[in-house]
Write an enzyme that holds these catalytic residues in place. Structure first.
Site, PDB file in Angstrom:
ATOM      1  CG  ASP A   1      35.288  22.020  46.368  1.00 43.18           C
ATOM      2  OD1 ASP A   1      35.505  22.073  45.136  1.00 43.18           O
ATOM      3  OD2 ASP A   1      35.441  23.000  47.108  1.00 43.18           O
TER       4      ASP A   1
ATOM      5  CE  LYS B   1      30.567  20.490  53.554  1.00 40.00           C
ATOM      6  NZ  LYS B   1      29.607  19.581  54.193  1.00 40.00           N
TER       7      LYS B   1
ATOM      8  N   GLY C   1      37.304  24.939  45.404  1.00 36.89           N
ATOM      9  CA  GLY C   1      37.053  25.948  44.389  1.00 36.89           C
ATOM     10  C   GLY C   1      37.164  27.346  44.980  1.00 36.89           C
TER      11      GLY C   1
ATOM     12  CG  ASP D   1      40.821  32.422  49.206  1.00 38.34           C
ATOM     13  OD1 ASP D   1      41.988  32.645  48.857  1.00 38.34           O
ATOM     14  OD2 ASP D   1      40.457  32.358  50.403  1.00 38.34           O
TER      15      ASP D   1
ATOM     16  CG  MET E   1      26.282  29.170  46.952  1.00 44.24           C
ATOM     17  SD  MET E   1      26.669  28.255  45.433  1.00 44.24           S
ATOM     18  CE  MET E   1      25.425  26.978  45.495  1.00 44.24           C
TER      19      MET E   1
END
Length: 298
Positions: free
Chosen positions: A70, A92, A123, A125, A204
């Site tokens: 990713d 994503k 990235g 866990d 985020m």
């Protein structure tokens, strides 16, 4: 793994003492008997650069024949892969056109059915907001085994890099990881989160700062409750901005970084600020007399 790849791998790792230990462990683990090609290994790459990667994850990456990764995996980690390893970027991005989860699932299934040693590289866990279990279940439903390799999740790596303890016996006896955005419209139990006196870590969190602030205030959070935004955590370009719930929306809007931003809410942020001030006041070049040390040890 081929011996020439071991040589390349050793040279590619930074030459500090810890890195040399890692290189030697990789050499000791070189096995001509590679991983089971009928099993997909779902690996956590840790947060930040290669220093946050576990030895077990490094071994898995070096032995892979195909890697699906990713956008949170750093370039130096990807360089641990063999030259002939097939690399598939299927990342994503928040609010950006991205690979669908179904496309990722099908790619993992396709590669495993080709008899390759497959690594799914994520990235942090793989099972902390990483959809690792979703992928493992899909593979299992289609007759493919998998197993997980844990990674240093962003909450741990970013907090450590920022000098913020996630728990502290005087102000926070638990920590709660919360996704900054949900896969449905279910409301968070804000009052329950606050009542537990838990440190709250939002993944985020920058993008959802307004919703988070509204939820906290509606549940009775104090305006002065400390907040920290950590961008590009555990990397060379890490940045930290501390504020309070009252001003967190304005601060979030002022953050202009491409990488992910973690949000920590709780009194532990104040502990981190106090620690930073004490460290700044330390003069490591002078002899420091410690009364506490003398009382303890004479």
């Amino acid at each position: 793994m081929k011996l020439d790849h071991i040589g390349k791998l050793t040279r590619s790792i930074k030459q500090s003492n810890s890195d040399l230990v890692l290189a030697k462990l990789l050499q000791l683990n070189d096995a001509t008997g590679k991983d089971d090609p009928n099993t997909v290994t779902i690996v956590g790459a840790g947060c930040g650069d290669i220093d946050m990667l576990t030895i077990k994850a490094a071994r898995a990456i070096a032995a892979a024949e195909a890697i699906v990764y990713d956008n949170l995996v750093s370039k130096d980690i990807l360089q641990l892969a063999a030259d002939d390893c097939d690399m598939y970027y299927m990342g994503k991005g928040f609010g950006k056109p991205s690979t669908t989860q179904q496309q990722i699932n099908l790619k993992l299934l396709q590669l495993s059915q080709q008899g390759k040693v497959v690594i799914r590289l994520k990235g942090g866990d793989p099972n902390v907001f990483g959809r690792g279990a979703e992928e493992a279940l899909f593979l299992a439903e289609n007759g493919v085994k998998s197993h997980f390799v844990a990674g240093v999740t962003a909450a741990l790596g970013c907090a450590a890099g920022a000098g913020i303890p996630l728990t502290h016996r005087k102000v926070a006896r638990s920590v709660t990881f919360v996704t900054g955005h949900l896969c449905d419209d279910t409301a968070r139990e804000w009052a329950g989160l606050l009542a537990a006196k838990s440190t709250l870590v939002f993944y985020m969190g920058k993008e959802s700062a307004a919703d988070i602030a509204h939820g906290l205030l509606q549940a009775g959070a104090k305006l002065a409750l400390p907040v920290a935004f950590i961008s590009n955590g555990a990397r060379d370009n890490q940045s930290i901005m501390t504020t309070s719930v009252q001003d967190m929306v304005d601060v979030a809007l002022s953050i202009n970084v491409d990488g992910p931003t973690l949000l920590i809410v709780g009194e532990v942020v104040g502990i981190g600020q106090e620690l930073a001030q004490c460290l700044a006041a330390c003069d490591i070049t002078s002899d420091v007399k410690s009364d506490a040390f003398e009382r303890a040890y004479g």
